[in-house]
Design a protein around this motif. Structure first.
Motif, mmCIF file in Angstrom:
data_model
loop_
_atom_site.group_PDB
_atom_site.id
_atom_site.type_symbol
_atom_site.label_atom_id
_atom_site.label_comp_id
_atom_site.label_asym_id
_atom_site.label_seq_id
_atom_site.Cartn_x
_atom_site.Cartn_y
_atom_site.Cartn_z
ATOM 1 N N LYS A 98 0.842 -1.309 0.007
ATOM 2 C CA LYS A 98 -0.175 0.092 -0.046
ATOM 3 C C LYS A 98 0.779 1.036 -0.089
ATOM 4 O O LYS A 98 0.420 2.330 -0.477
ATOM 5 C CB LYS A 98 -0.978 0.018 1.142
ATOM 6 N N GLN A 99 2.207 1.254 0.506
ATOM 7 C CA GLN A 99 2.976 2.393 0.521
ATOM 8 C C GLN A 99 3.320 2.574 -0.873
ATOM 9 O O GLN A 99 3.505 3.682 -1.302
ATOM 10 C CB GLN A 99 4.113 2.175 1.442
ATOM 11 N N PHE A 100 3.718 1.535 -1.490
ATOM 12 C CA PHE A 100 3.964 1.639 -2.929
ATOM 13 C C PHE A 100 2.875 2.493 -3.687
ATOM 14 O O PHE A 100 3.242 3.372 -4.409
ATOM 15 C CB PHE A 100 4.407 0.376 -3.530
ATOM 16 N N TRP A 101 1.712 1.719 -3.638
ATOM 17 C CA TRP A 101 0.624 2.444 -4.392
ATOM 18 C C TRP A 101 0.407 3.698 -4.148
ATOM 19 O O TRP A 101 0.225 4.664 -4.937
ATOM 20 C CB TRP A 101 -0.667 1.565 -3.793
ATOM 21 N N GLN A 102 0.596 4.411 -2.744
ATOM 22 C CA GLN A 102 0.338 5.711 -2.334
ATOM 23 C C GLN A 102 1.424 6.695 -2.730
ATOM 24 O O GLN A 102 1.281 7.435 -3.154
ATOM 25 C CB GLN A 102 0.123 5.728 -0.972
ATOM 26 N N HIS A 103 2.743 6.219 -2.481
ATOM 27 C CA HIS A 103 3.626 7.084 -2.876
ATOM 28 C C HIS A 103 4.036 7.221 -4.278
ATOM 29 O O HIS A 103 4.308 8.479 -4.680
ATOM 30 C CB HIS A 103 4.971 6.355 -2.172
ATOM 31 N N THR A 104 3.931 6.201 -5.126
ATOM 32 C CA THR A 104 4.043 6.427 -6.345
ATOM 33 C C THR A 104 3.008 6.738 -7.332
ATOM 34 O O THR A 104 3.162 7.464 -8.329
ATOM 35 C CB THR A 104 4.606 5.041 -7.081
ATOM 36 N N GLY A 105 1.880 6.364 -6.702
ATOM 37 C CA GLY A 105 0.669 6.886 -7.933
ATOM 38 C C GLY A 105 0.415 6.104 -9.018
ATOM 39 O O GLY A 105 -0.176 6.513 -10.127
#
Length: 569
Positions: A98-105
């Motif tokens: 979820k961090q990857f999803w949120q940070h990278t868009g």
């Protein structure tokens, strides 16, 4: 909460599609995350390898993160098929994914999910494939999910004006889900009555968006040139060869699925083109910008106040021999509306060989001309450029006159992917046609409200470019531009901030640049687990952030007056 901002809360249609993909490819202990390209999926898996797999024994991990490819055929629509790339991982690794999803868009769009669900729900033929060997990375013995193939009767889609649309059933076919039937109706209305172009015109819409951005940037730059000398006098510096950006073209404008994707990929491109060096985050940033700089590459130096004293410290760091990749800053910043001294930062960048990346989302292309001082300007097109709150997008603009232009262009020729979903481009093009007119009205509305609050005597401070770092902002302000639509209000106690917020009769939510006025308790929403850390940079929990919209100006002022009266009740 049933829904939320799409990078923080995965859209319900995407969740439905994830479940279908899990049923086909996954195991009982796994979760899935969906991406529009092989490269984005690989980057997610690499992130999981680094922050979930690394440091754990094989016995501690139910299964290694892996990738499956799902090819969904569309039988006669504009796209003959859609490729979904599914990252599968143990459920316990979801917070990291979820961090990857949120940070990278870089995850898939909700409209892409809707498109895929529509074809799956209407029994389109779907073919699943195992990823190629170079993607599967057999060296770590990653195992593919179940390789299933489903075949079903094909159905066709079309519309009266001769093109086939992914969301307009004919011949009496009905969508299986009620939420998708609403989309059928909306697509028909949009396309039949000319508000939106049809799906086959998406590529032309993207060209139109890029040309629109380039044209506004050139126009704003020329406007800023007209009063450059007076602006330079304000900041106490001399003009060291101002170079306009009249040579900018649409080929220097790149589109992304959202603003954070533009920031993340700009950082990634710079790392690839110039090598691994730490970056600088200058000024208190939007939360994910700092996370991107910290979690990818060798890290970053953080100068959270964004003031002259921070530039002094940065200069000492550079004089000590530290070499940096790039400096990222917002103009003005969110939520304190501070403006960086771009002229002084540009001088340091030229002297010590680093790039300057300016996020001008809050200021926007109409109000400020910042590309002259930057190597790259990034923006969230989700905000005021769109205004309608129904589509996401981001842009990256390269300055053709800066030293890293050619190396970035060369690197991006192989690395840049156009991942903006076709239907998102169509909505974004439609929404942005009156971008300049809306910007001017929002500027006037926000200035009127801020003038009222500033003289009310009932708030501690109003953070707004007209009152905050004024000379630095006006050094980049265009002749016809204003101070933007975002401001923040600081109260003398948390209770009074709550009273004001509850009494403020406007929409409440964590975005900005909407065509309607919107407020949120920004610090509590964005930094709930780090309130003390945020406070040391002036971002207090007693702060209410407001994004002004297009309502009647007098009524807006009255609405804020009524909320202030609640403090005396």
């Amino acid at each position: 909460m049933l829904s939320g901002y799409p990078r923080f809360y995965i859209h319900s249609l995407i969740q439905k599609l994830e479940k279908k993909c899990l049923d086909k490819f996954g195991a009982a202990h796994e979760k899935a995350m969906l991406f529009p390209s092989e490269r984005t999926a690989l980057r997610c898996r690499q992130f999981l390898d680094r922050y979930y797999v690394k440091g754990r024994s094989q016995a501690e991990i139910p299964s290694l993160p892996r990738i499956a490819e799902y090819k969904i055929t569309t039988d006669g629509a504009k796209l003959s098929y859609v490729n979904l790339f599914i990252v599968l991982f143990p459920q316990e690794a979801f917070p990291i994914a979820k961090q990857f999803w949120q940070h990278t868009g870089d995850g898939i769009s909700s409209r892409m999910a809707e498109y895929c669900l529509r074809h799956l729900s209407n029994s389109e033929r779907a073919v699943s494939t195992i990823p190629p060997a170079d993607m599967a990375d057999n060296s770590d013995q990653r195992t593919p999910g179940p390789n299933k193939m489903t075949k079903a009767k094909s159905s066709r889609y079309g519309s009266k004006n001769g093109f086939r649309s992914p969301s307009s059933p004919i011949n009496g076919s009905k969508p299986l889900a009620e939420d998708l039937s609403d989309a059928d109706h909306m697509t028909y209305v949009e396309e039949r009555y000319g508000r939106n172009l049809a799906s086959p015109f998406a590529d032309r819409c993207k060209v139109a968006i890029r040309r629109r951005i380039a044209g506004i940037v050139i126009e704003s730059d020329a406007s800023a040139l007209d009063h450059l000398q007076s602006s330079i006098t304000l900041v106490g510096a001399e003009d060291n060869g101002h170079r306009g950006v009249g040579s900018l073209s649409e080929d220097d404008v790149y589109l992304f699925p959202c603003g954070m994707s533009a920031i993340f990929n700009t950082h990634r491109f710079l790392l690839g083109a110039r090598g691994d060096r730490k970056s600088v985050c200058f000024g208190f940033p939007y939360i994910d910008t700092l996370k991107v700089l910290q979690k990818w590459g060798p890290g970053c130096h953080f100068f959270g106040h964004g003031e002259a004293s921070d530039i002094d410290q940065l200069e000492k760091l550079l004089q000590s021999g530290e070499r940096i990749l790039a400096l990222f800053t917002e103009f003005p910043s969110n939520p304190l509306l501070k403006s960086a001294d771009l002229h002084r930062l540009r001088t340091l960048a030229d002297q010590y060989d680093f790039a300057i990346i300016v996020d001008e989302t809050v200021g926007n292309f109409v109000n400020v001309a910042v590309l002259e001082w930057a190597d790259v300007v990034v923006s969230s097109l989700t905000k005021i450029f769109s205004g309608d709150s129904n589509v996401m997008g981001g842009s990256m603009v390269l300055n053709p006159n800066r030293r890293y232009y050619e190396s970035l262009k060369q690197f991006m020729a192989n690395e840049y992917e156009d991942l903006m979903w076709a239907e998102d481009a169509i909505f974004l093009e439609r929404n942005s046609r009156d971008f300049k007119d809306r910007s001017h009205k929002i500027n006037q509305n926000a200035e009127a409200v801020c003038e009222f609050l500033q003289t009310s005597g009932k708030v501690v401070k109003v953070f707004y470019p007209k009152f905050t770092s004024t000379k630095l902002y006006e050094a980049c302000k265009t002749q016809c531009g204003g101070y933007g639509g975002l401001f923040s209000i600081l109260f003398d106690s948390e209770k009074r901030a709550e009273q004001f917020f509850d009494a403020l009769a406007i929409a409440k939510g964590p975005s900005l640049g909407t065509n309607f006025t919107l407020a949120c308790p920004y610090t509590i929403l964005a930094h709930y687990t780090e309130l003390d850390w945020a406070k040391q940079f002036g971002v207090a929990k007693e702060l209410v952030r407001v994004s002004v919209g297009l309502e009647d100006r007098d009524q807006l002022v009255k609405t804020f007056a009524n909320a202030l009266e609640a403090l005396d009740a």
